[in-house]
Design a protein around this motif. Structure first.
Motif, PDB file in Angstrom:
ATOM      1  N   TRP A   1       0.830  -1.200   0.000  1.00  0.00           N
ATOM      2  CA  TRP A   1       0.000   0.000   0.000  1.00  0.00           C
ATOM      3  C   TRP A   1       0.867   1.254   0.000  1.00  0.00           C
ATOM      4  O   TRP A   1       1.895   1.309   0.677  1.00  0.00           O
ATOM      5  N   PHE A   2       0.427   2.273  -0.716  1.00  0.00           N
ATOM      6  CA  PHE A   2       1.170   3.535  -0.739  1.00  0.00           C
ATOM      7  C   PHE A   2       0.895   4.370   0.512  1.00  0.00           C
ATOM      8  O   PHE A   2      -0.254   4.552   0.910  1.00  0.00           O
ATOM      9  N   ASN A   3       1.960   4.892   1.100  1.00  0.00           N
ATOM     10  CA  ASN A   3       1.913   5.864   2.193  1.00  0.00           C
ATOM     11  C   ASN A   3       1.015   5.445   3.352  1.00  0.00           C
ATOM     12  O   ASN A   3       0.088   6.146   3.732  1.00  0.00           O
ATOM     13  N   GLU A   4       1.335   4.318   3.925  1.00  0.00           N
ATOM     14  CA  GLU A   4       0.668   3.942   5.170  1.00  0.00           C
ATOM     15  C   GLU A   4       1.107   4.842   6.309  1.00  0.00           C
ATOM     16  O   GLU A   4       0.315   5.204   7.182  1.00  0.00           O
ATOM     17  N   GLU A   5       2.391   5.219   6.311  1.00  0.00           N
ATOM     18  CA  GLU A   5       2.958   5.896   7.479  1.00  0.00           C
ATOM     19  C   GLU A   5       2.486   7.337   7.672  1.00  0.00           C
ATOM     20  O   GLU A   5       2.340   7.802   8.796  1.00  0.00           O
ATOM     21  N   GLY A   6       2.307   8.085   6.598  1.00  0.00           N
ATOM     22  CA  GLY A   6       1.823   9.453   6.745  1.00  0.00           C
ATOM     23  C   GLY A   6       2.838  10.419   7.314  1.00  0.00           C
ATOM     24  O   GLY A   6       2.461  11.434   7.902  1.00  0.00           O
ATOM     25  N   SER A   7       4.132  10.129   7.141  1.00  0.00           N
ATOM     26  CA  SER A   7       5.155  11.038   7.678  1.00  0.00           C
ATOM     27  C   SER A   7       5.449  12.172   6.703  1.00  0.00           C
ATOM     28  O   SER A   7       5.492  13.344   7.086  1.00  0.00           O
ATOM     29  N   ARG A   8       5.625  11.834   5.428  1.00  0.00           N
ATOM     30  CA  ARG A   8       5.894  12.866   4.423  1.00  0.00           C
ATOM     31  C   ARG A   8       4.598  13.517   3.934  1.00  0.00           C
ATOM     32  O   ARG A   8       4.530  14.733   3.752  1.00  0.00           O
ATOM     33  N   PHE A   9       3.595  12.710   3.683  1.00  0.00           N
ATOM     34  CA  PHE A   9       2.293  13.200   3.232  1.00  0.00           C
ATOM     35  C   PHE A   9       1.238  12.802   4.268  1.00  0.00           C
ATOM     36  O   PHE A   9       1.167  11.640   4.659  1.00  0.00           O
ATOM     37  N   GLN A  10       0.433  13.772   4.681  1.00  0.00           N
ATOM     38  CA  GLN A  10      -0.659  13.470   5.605  1.00  0.00           C
ATOM     39  C   GLN A  10      -2.006  13.569   4.888  1.00  0.00           C
ATOM     40  O   GLN A  10      -2.148  14.390   3.982  1.00  0.00           O
ATOM     41  N   PRO A  11      -2.974  12.719   5.281  1.00  0.00           N
ATOM     42  CA  PRO A  11      -2.931  11.792   6.399  1.00  0.00           C
ATOM     43  C   PRO A  11      -2.276  10.463   6.033  1.00  0.00           C
ATOM     44  O   PRO A  11      -1.878  10.254   4.883  1.00  0.00           O
ATOM     45  N   SER A  12      -2.191   9.598   7.009  1.00  0.00           N
ATOM     46  CA  SER A  12      -1.623   8.269   6.806  1.00  0.00           C
ATOM     47  C   SER A  12      -2.653   7.343   6.156  1.00  0.00           C
ATOM     48  O   SER A  12      -3.800   7.713   5.919  1.00  0.00           O
ATOM     49  N   ILE A  13      -2.204   6.122   5.848  1.00  0.00           N
ATOM     50  CA  ILE A  13      -3.073   5.056   5.316  1.00  0.00           C
ATOM     51  C   ILE A  13      -3.780   5.526   4.042  1.00  0.00           C
ATOM     52  O   ILE A  13      -4.969   5.303   3.836  1.00  0.00           O
ATOM     53  N   MET A  14      -3.024   6.175   3.154  1.00  0.00           N
ATOM     54  CA  MET A  14      -3.609   6.757   1.946  1.00  0.00           C
ATOM     55  C   MET A  14      -4.068   5.714   0.927  1.00  0.00           C
ATOM     56  O   MET A  14      -5.217   5.716   0.471  1.00  0.00           O
ATOM     57  N   GLY A  15      -3.139   4.845   0.522  1.00  0.00           N
ATOM     58  CA  GLY A  15      -3.421   3.949  -0.588  1.00  0.00           C
ATOM     59  C   GLY A  15      -4.590   3.027  -0.338  1.00  0.00           C
ATOM     60  O   GLY A  15      -5.473   2.873  -1.201  1.00  0.00           O
ATOM     61  N   SER A  16      -4.621   2.412   0.830  1.00  0.00           N
ATOM     62  CA  SER A  16      -5.714   1.492   1.145  1.00  0.00           C
ATOM     63  C   SER A  16      -7.028   2.249   1.312  1.00  0.00           C
ATOM     64  O   SER A  16      -8.099   1.740   0.962  1.00  0.00           O
ATOM     65  N   SER A  17      -6.958   3.484   1.836  1.00  0.00           N
ATOM     66  CA  SER A  17      -8.184   4.272   2.023  1.00  0.00           C
ATOM     67  C   SER A  17      -8.781   4.687   0.685  1.00  0.00           C
ATOM     68  O   SER A  17     -10.011   4.714   0.528  1.00  0.00           O
ATOM     69  N   VAL A  18      -7.931   5.019  -0.288  1.00  0.00           N
ATOM     70  CA  VAL A  18      -8.448   5.350  -1.622  1.00  0.00           C
ATOM     71  C   VAL A  18      -9.104   4.119  -2.241  1.00  0.00           C
ATOM     72  O   VAL A  18     -10.211   4.197  -2.792  1.00  0.00           O
TER      73      VAL A  18
ATOM     74  N   MET B   1      -3.552  -0.661  18.908  1.00  0.00           N
ATOM     75  CA  MET B   1      -3.550   0.754  19.264  1.00  0.00           C
ATOM     76  C   MET B   1      -3.164   1.607  18.059  1.00  0.00           C
ATOM     77  O   MET B   1      -3.586   2.754  17.923  1.00  0.00           O
ATOM     78  N   ALA B   2      -2.314   1.058  17.188  1.00  0.00           N
ATOM     79  CA  ALA B   2      -1.864   1.764  15.992  1.00  0.00           C
ATOM     80  C   ALA B   2      -2.856   1.538  14.849  1.00  0.00           C
ATOM     81  O   ALA B   2      -3.617   0.572  14.844  1.00  0.00           O
ATOM     82  N   GLY B   3      -2.812   2.434  13.865  1.00  0.00           N
ATOM     83  CA  GLY B   3      -3.613   2.258  12.665  1.00  0.00           C
ATOM     84  C   GLY B   3      -2.867   1.404  11.654  1.00  0.00           C
ATOM     85  O   GLY B   3      -1.635   1.397  11.610  1.00  0.00           O
ATOM     86  N   HIS B   4      -3.607   0.677  10.836  1.00  0.00           N
ATOM     87  CA  HIS B   4      -3.019  -0.176   9.804  1.00  0.00           C
ATOM     88  C   HIS B   4      -3.909  -0.130   8.562  1.00  0.00           C
ATOM     89  O   HIS B   4      -5.074   0.275   8.618  1.00  0.00           O
ATOM     90  N   ASP B   5      -3.375  -0.590   7.440  1.00  0.00           N
ATOM     91  CA  ASP B   5      -4.168  -0.648   6.211  1.00  0.00           C
ATOM     92  C   ASP B   5      -5.364  -1.577   6.356  1.00  0.00           C
ATOM     93  O   ASP B   5      -6.349  -1.444   5.620  1.00  0.00           O
ATOM     94  N   SER B   6      -5.303  -2.483   7.298  1.00  0.00           N
ATOM     95  CA  SER B   6      -6.439  -3.380   7.524  1.00  0.00           C
ATOM     96  C   SER B   6      -7.674  -2.636   8.017  1.00  0.00           C
ATOM     97  O   SER B   6      -8.798  -3.133   7.876  1.00  0.00           O
ATOM     98  N   VAL B   7      -7.486  -1.442   8.597  1.00  0.00           N
ATOM     99  CA  VAL B   7      -8.635  -0.705   9.137  1.00  0.00           C
ATOM    100  C   VAL B   7      -9.585  -0.260   8.022  1.00  0.00           C
ATOM    101  O   VAL B   7     -10.782  -0.591   8.074  1.00  0.00           O
ATOM    102  N   PRO B   8      -9.125   0.468   6.988  1.00  0.00           N
ATOM    103  CA  PRO B   8     -10.077   0.777   5.902  1.00  0.00           C
ATOM    104  C   PRO B   8     -10.526  -0.450   5.118  1.00  0.00           C
ATOM    105  O   PRO B   8     -11.679  -0.513   4.672  1.00  0.00           O
TER     106      PRO B   8
END
Length: 428
Positions: free
Chosen positions: A128-145, A357-364
């Motif tokens: 997945w693209f940009n799970e971390e969200g450090s350079r581009f916010q928010p995180s979990i971008m690819g899976s959310s799209v 406690m952390a977010g993951h691509d599995s959430v979306p």
């Protein structure tokens, strides 16, 4: 015939070879989304997938897929995680899940070709693209799209601190794709825990039951710029001093809640004009609130807003607070939790139910298809840090469990599960 032991060694060799991509002096990695280092490890992944006889696709938001399509009329079970990292991050976060998925898919393919498994779904490994969200916010971008919870064009237009858009960054590393994404029918993700519960309980596998409620606050403190040497203390409206109070309030707000049920932090802070002889005029920060219960986050937010208003009045400046990146609980299907427990037992591994406690691509993904989330232990619970570590034996145990889960998913074990309707609330 290839043995499980030799397959496990091939996996470990592959996984440990990923350390060189974005390597840092203190044994971590730094390959933020869309950087050249991120592109290099994606090139490595692509080469490995093609060598294994997989079709490679890149979709419009930069998600990278490697597919085994045994029947082109069928949709795909997804296995995966992410290859991007935090700045000065660890070698295991995300990357383990992608490499584990790549090897699990290869084993499933061998089982299908040998007739050991008769699939009713194909299989796809995803980075997945940009799970971390450090350079581009928010995180979990690819899976959310892909899941439809974020807008593609808005994400592609998102800019980093240097003004570079996601679209430009993806194009620069060769991963601004045009391929259609495969259609998911189920999803499984394996990840390091990033906490201490599995280690504390001497347990090898975590069957994730739910995500914590999370939200961020974007806070802008507006003071007045002045000379650090010539402005009397009583005449100052120092944005950084006010921001410092807010940072400490954010840490202290957890003291009113039960231990280990809420976490807070300020992980990002920008000061203007950031000169050694100028009283700061503006500070931008991000407050991160996460808790076992939604009511706890809402209570912490309300307390902070009251305290921030007091700082604003006392220091005669203005503070703007905006809600951002609010993520409700996700409850993973009980059938998937039980599948993980059964897979762990089949592999001879201990297992416990656990929350993330952390977010993951599995959430979306859990919103659109039946989803299984699996944890392996993190030494000392350390993550997003160069000291992050998981033992080889725990990495291998996770792969063995993932292979069994994937075997069940491609044969339709969760086909009757409706996403979002069969979860279990572990707090009950």
């Amino acid at each position: 015939m290839t043995t499980s032991t030799s397959l496990d060694q091939v996996f470990l060799t592959d996984f440990h070879s990923t350390y060189k991509f974005g390597a840092t002096p203190a044994n971590g990695v730094d390959r933020q989304a869309g950087t050249r280092e991120h592109g290099a490890i994606r090139d490595w992944f692509r080469e490995r997938a093609i060598a294994a006889g997989m079709e490679v696709r890149v979709d419009a938001v930069g998600n990278l897929f490697a597919l085994y399509t045994w029947d082109p009329t069928l949709n795909h079970v997804f296995l995966g995680s992410h290859l991007d990292s935090q700045p000065l991050g660890g070698r295991f976060d995300g990357c383990y899940g992608v490499v584990a998925a790549l090897h699990a898919a290869q084993e499933i393919n061998e089982k299908v070709l040998s007739g050991e498994i008769t699939p009713v779904h194909n299989i796809a490994v995803v980075d997945w693209f940009n799970e971390e969200g450090s350079r581009f916010q928010p995180s979990i971008m690819g899976s959310s799209v892909l899941a439809g919870s974020m807008n593609l064009e808005k994400i592609l237009a998102t800019r980093d601190a240097a003004g570079i858009t996601v679209r430009e960054a993806l194009d620069d590393i060769g991963y601004l794709g045009e391929d259609p994404a495969p259609i998911p029918t189920a999803y499984a993700e394996i990840h390091i825990e990033q906490g201490r519960l599995l280690e504390r309980h001497n347990t090898e596998i975590g069957a994730v039951t739910q995500s914590w409620y999370t939200q961020k606050l974007l806070v802008t403190v507006n003071g007045e710029q002045s000379h650090t040497g010539a402005t009397l203390m009583a005449d100052r409206h120092d944005a950084l001093i006010a921001a410092a109070e807010i940072v400490l309030m954010t840490e202290r707000v957890v003291d009113t809640f039960p231990a280990e049920e809420i976490v807070t932090s300020v992980g990002q802070l920008a000061v203007e004009p950031n000169s050694p002889i100028v009283v700061p005029r503006q500070v931008d920060m991000v407050i991160d609130l996460r808790a076992h219960l939604r009511s706890q986050v809402e209570q912490a937010r309300a307390t902070l807003l009251t305290q921030i208003a007091e700082v604003e009045a006392r220091r005669k400046l203005t503070v703007l607070v905006q809600d951002f990146d609010i993520r409700d609980h996700q409850y993973y299907p009980i059938e998937g939790i039980e599948l993980t427990e059964k897979a762990a037992a089949e592999a001879g591994r201990t297992c416990m139910r656990i929350e993330t406690m952390a977010g993951h691509d599995s959430v979306p993904m859990n919103r659109i298809v039946p989803t299984v989330m699996v944890f392996v232990p993190s030494v000392d619970g350390v993550s997003h840090c160069e000291r992050e570590f998981t033992r080889d034996e725990d990495l291998v145990a996770g792969v063995r469990v993932l292979v069994e889960i994937a075997s069940q998913l491609v044969t339709g074990s969760l086909d009757a599960v409706t996403p979002g309707e069969s979860g279990v609330d572990a707090s009950v």
